[in-house]
Design a protein around this motif. Structure first.
Motif, PDB file in Angstrom:
ATOM      1  N   ARG A   1       0.835  -1.248   0.034  1.00 41.18           N
ATOM      2  CA  ARG A   1      -0.104  -0.004   0.285  1.00 41.18           C
ATOM      3  C   ARG A   1       0.969   1.192   0.170  1.00 41.18           C
ATOM      4  NH1 ARG A   1      -2.294   3.665  -1.195  1.00 41.18           N
ATOM      5  NH2 ARG A   1      -4.211   4.721  -0.221  1.00 41.18           N
ATOM      6  N   ALA A   2       1.779   1.177   0.642  1.00 41.12           N
ATOM      7  CA  ALA A   2       2.957   2.276   0.884  1.00 41.12           C
ATOM      8  C   ALA A   2       3.549   2.530  -0.510  1.00 41.12           C
ATOM      9  CB  ALA A   2       3.999   2.249   1.979  1.00 41.12           C
ATOM     10  N   VAL A   3       4.077   1.464  -0.894  1.00 36.37           N
ATOM     11  CA  VAL A   3       4.734   1.298  -2.166  1.00 36.37           C
ATOM     12  C   VAL A   3       3.846   1.972  -3.242  1.00 36.37           C
ATOM     13  CG1 VAL A   3       5.978  -0.005  -4.035  1.00 36.37           C
ATOM     14  CG2 VAL A   3       6.202  -0.597  -1.609  1.00 36.37           C
ATOM     15  N   SER A   4       2.651   1.665  -3.515  1.00 33.53           N
ATOM     16  CA  SER A   4       1.879   2.235  -4.509  1.00 33.53           C
ATOM     17  C   SER A   4       1.608   3.643  -4.217  1.00 33.53           C
ATOM     18  CB  SER A   4       0.447   1.417  -4.303  1.00 33.53           C
ATOM     19  OG  SER A   4       0.475   0.087  -4.602  1.00 33.53           O
ATOM     20  N   HIS A   5       1.456   3.974  -3.183  1.00 33.88           N
ATOM     21  CA  HIS A   5       1.406   5.488  -3.096  1.00 33.88           C
ATOM     22  C   HIS A   5       2.653   6.238  -3.462  1.00 33.88           C
ATOM     23  CE1 HIS A   5       0.174   9.045  -1.027  1.00 33.88           C
ATOM     24  NE2 HIS A   5       1.232   9.409  -0.314  1.00 33.88           N
ATOM     25  N   ILE A   6       3.829   5.665  -3.187  1.00 36.63           N
ATOM     26  CA  ILE A   6       4.784   6.521  -3.268  1.00 36.63           C
ATOM     27  C   ILE A   6       5.026   6.433  -5.023  1.00 36.63           C
ATOM     28  CG2 ILE A   6       7.421   6.421  -3.174  1.00 36.63           C
ATOM     29  CD1 ILE A   6       6.915   4.966  -0.281  1.00 36.63           C
ATOM     30  N   LEU A   7       4.970   5.462  -5.698  1.00 30.83           N
ATOM     31  CA  LEU A   7       5.259   5.422  -7.015  1.00 30.83           C
ATOM     32  C   LEU A   7       4.241   5.944  -7.785  1.00 30.83           C
ATOM     33  CD1 LEU A   7       6.821   1.780  -7.470  1.00 30.83           C
ATOM     34  CD2 LEU A   7       7.875   4.063  -7.443  1.00 30.83           C
ATOM     35  N   MET A   8       2.918   6.142  -7.386  1.00 30.93           N
ATOM     36  CA  MET A   8       1.799   6.616  -7.933  1.00 30.93           C
ATOM     37  C   MET A   8       1.945   8.281  -7.787  1.00 30.93           C
ATOM     38  SD  MET A   8       0.483   4.348  -9.824  1.00 30.93           S
ATOM     39  CE  MET A   8      -1.160   5.165 -10.406  1.00 30.93           C
ATOM     40  N   SER A   9       2.135   8.800  -6.758  1.00 32.61           N
ATOM     41  CA  SER A   9       2.037  10.038  -6.461  1.00 32.61           C
ATOM     42  C   SER A   9       3.092  10.939  -7.190  1.00 32.61           C
ATOM     43  CB  SER A   9       2.189  10.207  -4.931  1.00 32.61           C
ATOM     44  OG  SER A   9       2.281  11.535  -4.391  1.00 32.61           O
ATOM     45  N   PRO A  10       2.570  12.244  -7.636  1.00 35.81           N
ATOM     46  CA  PRO A  10       3.689  13.003  -8.169  1.00 35.81           C
ATOM     47  C   PRO A  10       4.692  13.811  -7.147  1.00 35.81           C
ATOM     48  CG  PRO A  10       1.358  13.936  -8.082  1.00 35.81           C
ATOM     49  CD  PRO A  10       1.256  12.555  -7.752  1.00 35.81           C
ATOM     50  N   ILE A  11       4.112  13.554  -5.769  1.00 39.51           N
ATOM     51  CA  ILE A  11       5.116  14.219  -4.941  1.00 39.51           C
ATOM     52  C   ILE A  11       6.717  13.699  -5.013  1.00 39.51           C
ATOM     53  CG2 ILE A  11       5.446  14.419  -2.236  1.00 39.51           C
ATOM     54  CD1 ILE A  11       2.327  14.555  -2.101  1.00 39.51           C
ATOM     55  N   TYR A  12       6.617  12.364  -5.215  1.00 34.21           N
ATOM     56  CA  TYR A  12       7.920  11.547  -4.959  1.00 34.21           C
ATOM     57  C   TYR A  12       8.715  11.476  -6.622  1.00 34.21           C
ATOM     58  CZ  TYR A  12       5.907  10.454  -0.715  1.00 34.21           C
ATOM     59  OH  TYR A  12       5.217  10.619   0.485  1.00 34.21           O
ATOM     60  N   GLU A  13       9.789  11.990  -6.468  1.00 32.49           N
ATOM     61  CA  GLU A  13      10.698  12.060  -7.704  1.00 32.49           C
ATOM     62  C   GLU A  13      11.862  11.270  -7.670  1.00 32.49           C
ATOM     63  OE1 GLU A  13      10.915  16.155  -8.708  1.00 32.49           O
ATOM     64  OE2 GLU A  13       8.996  16.276  -9.636  1.00 32.49           O
ATOM     65  N   LYS A  14      12.688  11.112  -8.722  1.00 29.59           N
ATOM     66  CA  LYS A  14      13.892  10.534  -8.746  1.00 29.59           C
ATOM     67  C   LYS A  14      14.610  11.730  -8.174  1.00 29.59           C
ATOM     68  CE  LYS A  14      13.705   8.984 -13.158  1.00 29.59           C
ATOM     69  NZ  LYS A  14      12.402   8.973 -13.223  1.00 29.59           N
ATOM     70  N   PRO A  15      15.874  11.090  -7.303  1.00 31.45           N
ATOM     71  CA  PRO A  15      16.735  12.080  -6.664  1.00 31.45           C
ATOM     72  C   PRO A  15      17.333  12.964  -7.711  1.00 31.45           C
ATOM     73  CG  PRO A  15      17.078  10.129  -5.662  1.00 31.45           C
ATOM     74  CD  PRO A  15      16.150   9.855  -6.663  1.00 31.45           C
ATOM     75  N   ARG A  16      17.618  14.033  -7.610  1.00 30.21           N
ATOM     76  CA  ARG A  16      18.214  15.180  -8.453  1.00 30.21           C
ATOM     77  C   ARG A  16      19.630  14.845  -8.996  1.00 30.21           C
ATOM     78  NH1 ARG A  16      16.943  20.128 -10.450  1.00 30.21           N
ATOM     79  NH2 ARG A  16      14.878  20.177  -8.852  1.00 30.21           N
ATOM     80  N   VAL A  17      20.381  14.419  -7.957  1.00 28.50           N
ATOM     81  CA  VAL A  17      21.634  14.069  -8.208  1.00 28.50           C
ATOM     82  C   VAL A  17      21.663  12.752  -9.430  1.00 28.50           C
ATOM     83  CG1 VAL A  17      23.530  12.498  -7.212  1.00 28.50           C
ATOM     84  CG2 VAL A  17      22.702  14.424  -5.864  1.00 28.50           C
ATOM     85  N   THR A  18      20.636  11.729  -9.186  1.00 29.44           N
ATOM     86  CA  THR A  18      20.581  10.670 -10.078  1.00 29.44           C
ATOM     87  C   THR A  18      20.300  11.331 -11.643  1.00 29.44           C
ATOM     88  OG1 THR A  18      19.987   9.275  -8.386  1.00 29.44           O
ATOM     89  CG2 THR A  18      19.365   8.594 -10.535  1.00 29.44           C
ATOM     90  N   ARG A  19      19.188  12.117 -11.456  1.00 25.40           N
ATOM     91  CA  ARG A  19      18.855  12.740 -12.762  1.00 25.40           C
ATOM     92  C   ARG A  19      19.905  13.551 -13.427  1.00 25.40           C
ATOM     93  NH1 ARG A  19      14.014  16.031 -12.181  1.00 25.40           N
ATOM     94  NH2 ARG A  19      14.505  16.030  -9.810  1.00 25.40           N
ATOM     95  N   THR A  20      20.677  14.280 -12.628  1.00 26.60           N
ATOM     96  CA  THR A  20      21.814  15.154 -13.283  1.00 26.60           C
ATOM     97  C   THR A  20      22.653  14.251 -13.580  1.00 26.60           C
ATOM     98  OG1 THR A  20      21.281  16.841 -11.857  1.00 26.60           O
ATOM     99  CG2 THR A  20      23.252  17.001 -12.838  1.00 26.60           C
TER     100      THR A  20
END
Length: 548
Positions: free
Chosen positions: A93-112
């Protein structure tokens, strides 16, 4: 009046003071008010990190289960140290919330870090830009598109089979299947994404192939400091940074020519009643742009190249690793290998890749009709996910729902249906491997390679109980799920259906294979780690296995 020296000293004192305040806040003050501090979890000295226990395959497969037994399905561990609380949860339930919500993003360091190599493709963007890119590339990964690409996978697999035949002496050879499969999947991706033949199976000399290969291989060699402070690559570029830049220049130079040529071809065919015959990923993206008159809803030429680089990186290498691990598991389990070979050794299968194949759709449907093949592929993807885990960062304070009780350190119980608090900036670790290995989902034999489990999955591994795409966390789910999951599964089936009826695979005597986590989970021979990524197998032609 301030002298220059006094002014300089004042600035230095100010900077040092601000730096000290930042350090005190990071190490002492901020952790005191972090809601994750109240979660149960392992303890350790102040500067001790649990990251190795979390990401090293020698520990993680059992460490996850040990922590779950001690602390429940939702707990915290230390990242860089005791001051760095990170959330890990196995509560779906928690995993679904985190992966479905726009609040949570991949870390900026990773994306950069990834964008320095891949540009701003779908795997390095977030928010509206990610949603826009995903919508644009969607048509390239529909079921019908994958059916169109299936003959490409089969023909490439035949080329690999023929190449292996040519290098075998006395009908067998010790072959580093990891290296050869990587070359073959690159060829398959070249044709499927660009209609461009790298001919990597026949020789690693083509300039564009070498540029891609060099850049992707260097990704695992980046030092932690340059990942955390990517501007160093621009200020003081080291050998790796310079090599990545040179590779990108080759990719963009060749890519611009390919885009120009494909645009001309597609525009020339636009007036025909049948439209364009080009079905590769780049052509489909260009066609989408041409059909869309709104430039704000189209991808620029550099954006197109970034998407292609992203899919080569995320698709070619991951598929190669998955196929490599699959052959390894089959070599370890000759009984399953024999059963699968018998299933695939049907006359229809042997003609799949030939020009006599009646249709693209038929090729896909035949591959999809083999139950054991499907089970072997899925079990491999479960047991050896190319990506070990993924991180998310909360972009604002949030409440995460749980379906399993969480006992806080002060004795408070967060009951099912209630929420745990998380603050802006907190890091969440989604344990892809851990969820694929979870005993409460997959049963006690979860670490065993048992394809038959897919004939009757436990209720916990079935939707809606288990939200993973294709019943696997390997492809994640939600807005950031892998759009190319059908591509990977179909390509794996095409290669296995072509090479397995022709060869047997066995483990060289005395050899043990280990896992090494970088950006992807790669194999190495234990005791020979300095030789790098490899997975040698004894490959023997089937006609050499028959009794005289």
């Amino acid at each position: 009046m301030l002298t220059p020296l006094t002014l300089l000293l004042s600035v230095v004192v100010l900077l040092v003071g601000r730096g000290l305040l930042w350090i005190v806040n990071l190490l002492v003050i901020s952790p005191l008010f972090d809601p994750l501090r109240k979660l149960p979890g392992p303890t350790a000295p102040f500067f001790y990190s649990h990251i190795q226990r979390v990401v090293d395959p020698d520990f993680s497969a059992t460490q996850h289960e040990e922590w779950k037994k001690q602390y429940g399905k939702t707990f915290r561990y230390h990242g860089s140290g005791k001051f760095d609380y990170r959330l890990m949860t196995f509560d779906l339930r928690a995993v679904s919330h985190i992966l479905m919500s726009p609040i949570y993003e991949k870390p900026r360091v990773t994306r950069t870090f990834l964008s320095t190599m891949l540009g701003k493709g779908i795997f390095t963007t977030e928010g509206p830009e990610h949603t826009f890119q995903r919508k644009i590339i969607g048509p390239a990964f529909t079921l019908q598109s994958i059916k169109t690409l299936t003959p490409i996978f089969l023909r490439t697999a035949e080329e690999l089979r023929d190449k292996w035949d040519g290098i075998m002496s006395n009908g067998q050879e010790n072959i580093d299947v990891c290296h050869w499969i990587s070359r073959a999947t690159f060829d398959a991706f070249g044709m499927a994404c660009l209609t461009y033949n790298f001919r990597a199976i026949h020789g690693e000399t083509e300039e564009l192939y070498l540029a891609f290969r060099r850049m992707f291989d260097l990704a695992d060699q980046k030092g932690i400091l340059r990942i955390l402070v990517p501007i160093l690559d621009k200020l003081w570029p080291d050998k790796i940074a310079r090599s990545v830049l040179e590779s990108r220049q080759v990719i963009y130079s060749t890519g611009r020519k390919l885009i120009s040529e494909k645009k001309s071809t597609i525009l020339a065919e636009k007036g025909h009643s049948k439209g364009s015959n080009e079905k590769d990923l780049l052509s489909l993206l260009i066609q989408s742009n041409i059909c869309n008159n709104d430039s704000a809803k189209s991808l620029s030429d550099p954006d197109l190249l970034d998407q292609i680089s992203s899919f080569f990186f995320a698709g070619s290498d991951t598929t190669a690793m998955s196929l490599t691990w699959c052959l390894h598991f089959l070599a370890l389990h000759p009984d399953i290998q024999m059963r699968l070979r018998e299933e695939l050794s049907h006359p229809t299968t042997l003609r799949l890749g030939s020009s006599q194949s009646s249709s693209e759709e038929r090729a896909y449907d035949v591959l999809d009709s083999f139950p054991l093949l499907d089970s072997v592929v899925r079990e491999t993807l479960r047991l050896a996910p190319p990506v070990h885990g993924t991180l998310r960062v909360a972009t604002q304070n949030d409440l995460i729902p749980v379906s399993e009780p969480v006992i806080l350190t002060d004795g408070t119980v967060v009951s099912p249906g209630e929420y745990i608090k998380i603050r802006k900036g907190s890091i969440i670790h989604i344990p892809i491997e851990g969820l694929n290995f979870a005993k409460d989902i997959w049963s006690e034999d979860t670490l065993e390679f048992r394809p038959n489990r897919w004939n009757s999955l436990p209720p916990a591994a079935q939707p809606p109980n288990f939200p993973g795409l294709a019943n696997l966390m390997t492809f994640s789910f939600g807005p950031s799920s892998c759009p190319g999951y059908r591509f990977t599964i179909t390509e794996m089936k095409a290669f296995l259906s072509t090479i397995l009826p022709q060869y047997t695979f066995s483990i060289p005597e005395g050899q043990t294979i280990g896992k090494r986590n970088g950006l992807f989970t790669r194999p190495f021979v234990k005791g020979k780690s300095k030789m790098g990524v490899q997975l040698p197998l004894v490959v023997k032609r089937m006609d050499e296995c028959k009794p005289l």
